[in-house]
Design a protein around this motif. Structure first.
Motif, PDB file in Angstrom:
ATOM      1  N   LEU A 179       0.831  -1.209   0.000  1.00  0.00           N
ATOM      2  CA  LEU A 179       0.000   0.000   0.000  1.00  0.00           C
ATOM      3  C   LEU A 179       0.862   1.254   0.000  1.00  0.00           C
ATOM      4  CD1 LEU A 179      -2.923  -0.825   2.457  1.00  0.00           C
ATOM      5  CD2 LEU A 179      -3.178  -0.005   0.115  1.00  0.00           C
ATOM      6  N   GLN A 180       1.846   1.293   0.883  1.00  0.00           N
ATOM      7  CA  GLN A 180       2.705   2.477   0.955  1.00  0.00           C
ATOM      8  C   GLN A 180       3.451   2.693  -0.360  1.00  0.00           C
ATOM      9  OE1 GLN A 180       5.055   3.264   4.532  1.00  0.00           O
ATOM     10  NE2 GLN A 180       6.858   3.631   3.249  1.00  0.00           N
ATOM     11  N   ASN A 181       4.017   1.628  -0.912  1.00  0.00           N
ATOM     12  CA  ASN A 181       4.756   1.777  -2.163  1.00  0.00           C
ATOM     13  C   ASN A 181       3.853   2.206  -3.306  1.00  0.00           C
ATOM     14  OD1 ASN A 181       7.045   1.031  -0.816  1.00  0.00           O
ATOM     15  ND2 ASN A 181       7.277  -0.955  -1.800  1.00  0.00           N
ATOM     16  N   ALA A 182       2.612   1.728  -3.314  1.00  0.00           N
ATOM     17  CA  ALA A 182       1.682   2.117  -4.374  1.00  0.00           C
ATOM     18  C   ALA A 182       1.385   3.605  -4.342  1.00  0.00           C
ATOM     19  CB  ALA A 182       0.381   1.327  -4.237  1.00  0.00           C
ATOM     20  N   LEU A 183       1.437   4.200  -3.143  1.00  0.00           N
ATOM     21  CA  LEU A 183       1.135   5.620  -2.993  1.00  0.00           C
ATOM     22  C   LEU A 183       2.349   6.516  -3.196  1.00  0.00           C
ATOM     23  CD1 LEU A 183      -1.471   4.404  -1.796  1.00  0.00           C
ATOM     24  CD2 LEU A 183      -1.303   6.065   0.047  1.00  0.00           C
ATOM     25  N   THR A 184       3.545   5.943  -3.143  1.00  0.00           N
ATOM     26  CA  THR A 184       4.754   6.775  -3.133  1.00  0.00           C
ATOM     27  C   THR A 184       5.633   6.576  -4.353  1.00  0.00           C
ATOM     28  OG1 THR A 184       5.920   5.096  -1.813  1.00  0.00           O
ATOM     29  CG2 THR A 184       4.812   6.868  -0.618  1.00  0.00           C
ATOM     30  N   ASP A 235       0.723  10.131   7.594  1.00  0.00           N
ATOM     31  CA  ASP A 235       1.679  10.342   6.512  1.00  0.00           C
ATOM     32  C   ASP A 235       1.777   9.055   5.700  1.00  0.00           C
ATOM     33  OD1 ASP A 235       4.044  10.522   4.960  1.00  0.00           O
ATOM     34  OD2 ASP A 235       4.963  11.893   6.392  1.00  0.00           O
ATOM     35  N   LYS A 236       1.656   9.174   4.387  1.00  0.00           N
ATOM     36  CA  LYS A 236       1.666   7.976   3.547  1.00  0.00           C
ATOM     37  C   LYS A 236       2.980   7.207   3.652  1.00  0.00           C
ATOM     38  CE  LYS A 236       2.893  10.642  -0.613  1.00  0.00           C
ATOM     39  NZ  LYS A 236       2.416  11.044  -1.970  1.00  0.00           N
ATOM     40  N   ASN A 237       4.037   7.877   4.089  1.00  0.00           N
ATOM     41  CA  ASN A 237       5.322   7.199   4.242  1.00  0.00           C
ATOM     42  C   ASN A 237       5.400   6.365   5.516  1.00  0.00           C
ATOM     43  OD1 ASN A 237       7.003   8.228   1.906  1.00  0.00           O
ATOM     44  ND2 ASN A 237       6.290  10.162   2.789  1.00  0.00           N
ATOM     45  N   THR A 238       4.324   6.344   6.298  1.00  0.00           N
ATOM     46  CA  THR A 238       4.290   5.524   7.521  1.00  0.00           C
ATOM     47  C   THR A 238       3.297   4.364   7.418  1.00  0.00           C
ATOM     48  OG1 THR A 238       2.554   6.838   8.620  1.00  0.00           O
ATOM     49  CG2 THR A 238       4.843   7.587   8.867  1.00  0.00           C
ATOM     50  N   ILE A 239       2.642   4.215   6.290  1.00  0.00           N
ATOM     51  CA  ILE A 239       1.604   3.187   6.159  1.00  0.00           C
ATOM     52  C   ILE A 239       2.177   1.791   6.346  1.00  0.00           C
ATOM     53  CG2 ILE A 239       0.053   2.095   4.478  1.00  0.00           C
ATOM     54  CD1 ILE A 239      -0.685   4.880   3.495  1.00  0.00           C
ATOM     55  N   ALA A 240       3.405   1.581   5.927  1.00  0.00           N
ATOM     56  CA  ALA A 240       4.021   0.251   6.062  1.00  0.00           C
ATOM     57  C   ALA A 240       4.161  -0.171   7.525  1.00  0.00           C
ATOM     58  CB  ALA A 240       5.379   0.220   5.382  1.00  0.00           C
ATOM     59  N   GLN A 241       4.095   0.785   8.448  1.00  0.00           N
ATOM     60  CA  GLN A 241       4.220   0.476   9.872  1.00  0.00           C
ATOM     61  C   GLN A 241       2.895   0.053  10.511  1.00  0.00           C
ATOM     62  OE1 GLN A 241       6.049   3.931  11.721  1.00  0.00           O
ATOM     63  NE2 GLN A 241       7.350   4.240   9.928  1.00  0.00           N
ATOM     64  N   THR A 242       1.832   0.040   9.724  1.00  0.00           N
ATOM     65  CA  THR A 242       0.506  -0.307  10.234  1.00  0.00           C
ATOM     66  C   THR A 242       0.495  -1.706  10.849  1.00  0.00           C
ATOM     67  OG1 THR A 242      -0.556   1.088   8.560  1.00  0.00           O
ATOM     68  CG2 THR A 242      -1.920  -0.624   9.579  1.00  0.00           C
ATOM     69  N   LYS A 243      -0.190  -1.823  11.985  1.00  0.00           N
ATOM     70  CA  LYS A 243      -0.353  -3.101  12.649  1.00  0.00           C
ATOM     71  C   LYS A 243      -1.830  -3.507  12.623  1.00  0.00           C
ATOM     72  CE  LYS A 243       3.977  -3.026  13.796  1.00  0.00           C
ATOM     73  NZ  LYS A 243       4.961  -3.851  13.016  1.00  0.00           N
TER      74      LYS A 243
END
Length: 578
Positions: free
Chosen positions: A499-504, A555-563
């Motif tokens: 998800l994060q990579n798709a947005l960035t 911040d879209k750059n923090t989406i990968a940290q989602t739990k």
């Protein structure tokens, strides 16, 4: 921490206002309420109510809600907290979401759940190791640990490490292990490193022809194999090494049940497509055993592998006999996985124009085809009539073009076929995805697909063709239905990384809403279950997840940290974060 209480602890405080608020919700005064069901307080019931949440439904008619009610495995209400209270009775369990975000259960429509977790792979090499000679210690240890294994099966190196070695790869491996057959799958799975014993058991020598969709690399100035088997040449030998028996089946089952399924639940994945099920290795029996033992915690569409070297009549009959599409089962055998071409990084992806640099020893190299356009069209026509949808690996612009042609020639409006990977897409083919109702499946969780890595392919195909790899924004703009998936274990299983990579990944980034659709309702469509799951709506099954942040507010750059806090399948928790 999310709180759950029974109705007896709560109803006395809310019963008097339930009727009033339900009538308000049904009248349309609450914009988040679902008005599809006219349920009175005397008939309303739910086994579970979730309230005080930020529920992103993926329903365009009602994008957000704060509560939902579930009866058994089915969603019976989506709307306001007040509206949900009319669905509470003495047995209702109420969960206070405390503002947490809720999403439909995520779909990963391209993953390898059995082969990525099985201990049939006895050892792993470091794909970042640049010196092939330094693999000796790990391989020697594997041989010492498995002295009675007929085949030492490994995984993980980079093809480039072997191509840049000073000695021939087969000589390096023979010096490490001579008495046991060794086969090591490269990290991308598109080549195998073998020793002389393995070649002998496979019957490959200086006189062997290259198989369809594959290449036997040779020693310099010689016809003798050098130990590198490209694409289907390697697959054929791995089929020999992986011949099923009681031990291999147990390892596959244990890896699936004890590792893969818990990991899927941990990451909020409630539906998957097995993207390459080797039915001649009895992968399908592993799935059936997990189903019969009531171990499945995901919905599964199995993609049965189409072997390029098998006789068509035999294979078409065998695949047809394996078809299963029981609507009441979590497990379905209703997809076919087939390769149109190979891989860009080893110069086997099918390209319209030749590679600038050839790695496999072909004159005027334009890549390889596992299945020709005509043959693929025949498979689609025959197996679509049985009920199968096709999941087609297509990476190069020629491979993509030919796969679309095959669907146009052999398919019908009943098919829900998709192309996966889509690294180099001819712009003239972009609108054909929508025209042919072909879904575009992409993997962007792996860093190698990010724009900062595109230039690494300049030497192979030049900067013009290497630009805009995996053009998900262009595909969506052209009207394609986008799905995003992992191809695990090539890329991380965690969908929030994707998800994060798709947005960035500018200039080929998509919006958060588009990316979420790609992981939910679009995935449900290609799995033929969009009427049951993929969004949070009244009447659908209760597959959903609770996460620790609102993706629209961070911040879209923090989406990968989602739990993921909780994962539910059919209204039952299959994961809770401790």
């Amino acid at each position: 921490m999310l709180l759950s209480i029974s109705k007896r602890q709560w109803l006395s405080l809310t019963q008097l206002i339930a009727t009033t608020m339900l009538l308000s919700a049904c009248s349309g005064s609450d914009t988040h309420s679902n008005q599809a069901f006219d349920v009175s307080p005397t008939t309303a019931k739910a086994s579970q109510v979730f309230e005080n949440g930020k529920i992103y439904t993926l329903n365009p008619q009602q994008r957000w809600a704060e509560a939902m009610a579930i009866e058994g495995d089915t969603i019976v209400y989506v709307g306001s907290n007040d509206g949900a209270r009319a669905f509470v009775d003495d047995r209702t369990m109420i969960t206070d979401l405390q503002g947490s975000m809720v999403l439909p259960g995520l779909h990963d429509v391209h993953t390898h759940p059995i082969e990525s977790a099985s201990d049939n792979t006895l050892f792993t090499l470091d794909d970042q190791q640049p010196d092939a000679e330094r693999f000796a210690a790990a391989i020697t240890q594997a041989a010492d640990d498995n002295p009675h294994a007929k085949w030492l099966i490994g995984y993980g190196h980079s093809l480039w490490t072997l191509l840049q070695a000073e000695r021939e790869p087969i000589d390096i491996l023979d010096d490490i292990v001579r008495d046991q057959a060794v086969i090591i799958m490269e990290q991308t799975s598109h080549s195998m490193w073998v020793n002389s014993k393995a070649l002998a058991l496979a019957g490959i020598d200086s006189n062997s022809d290259d198989p369809i969709g594959g290449k036997i690399l040779r020693k310099a100035n010689s016809s003798r194999p050098n130990g590198i088997l490209i694409d289907n040449a390697g697959n054929l030998v791995m089929d020999i090494a992986m011949q099923p028996n009681t031990q291999t089946q147990k390892r596959d089952y244990d890896g699936l049940v004890n590792y893969t399924l818990p990991q899927l639940a941990k990451f909020g994945i409630t539906s998957i497509s097995d993207a390459r099920s080797f039915w001649r290795r009895d992968d399908h029996l592993t799935w059936l055993k997990a189903r019969d033992n009531h171990q499945l915690t995901v919905r599964v569409n199995v993609g049965l592998w189409a072997y390029p070297s098998l006789d068509d009549e035999t294979q078409l009959a065998a695949l047809s006999a394996l078809y299963s599409n029981d609507p009441n089962s979590l497990l379905k055998f209703n997809q076919i996985k087939v390769y149109s071409d190979g891989l860009l990084s080893n110069t086997t992806a099918a390209m319209h124009e030749p590679y600038n640099t050839d790695l496999i020893g072909l004159s005027d190299n334009r890549g390889l085809n596992y299945f020709s356009e005509t043959r693929l069209a025949r498979y689609i026509k025959t197996l679509e009539a049985v009920g199968f949808d096709f999941h087609i690996h297509a990476i190069g612009d020629r491979g993509i073009h030919q796969a679309l042609n095959a669907i146009e020639q052999g398919g019908s409006d009943k098919g829900r076929h998709r192309l996966t990977h889509l690294e180099v897409v001819d712009p003239t083919d972009l609108p054909r995805f929508a025209e042919l109702n072909v879904s575009a499946d992409a993997q962007v969780a792996g860093d190698f697909t990010n724009p900062e890595h595109w230039a690494e392919n300049d030497a192979l195909i030049g900067p013009n063709r290497a630009d805009n790899l995996v053009p998900i924004k262009s595909l969506v703009a052209a009207g394609a239905r986008l799905t995003l998936s992992s191809d695990w274990n090539v890329s991380p299983l965690n969908p929030f990384v994707g998800l994060q990579n798709a947005l960035t990944r500018d200039p080929q980034a998509v919006s958060l809403e588009q990316a979420l659709r790609a992981y939910t309702i679009n995935g449900a469509y290609v799995m033929r279950q969009q009427d049951k799951v993929g969004s949070i709506e009244v009447g659908k099954l209760a597959d959903f997840i609770v996460i620790d942040r609102n993706l629209f507010e961070v911040d879209k750059n923090t989406i990968a940290q989602t739990k993921v806090l909780m994962t539910y399948l059919n209204g039952k928790p299959v994961y809770r974060r401790h």
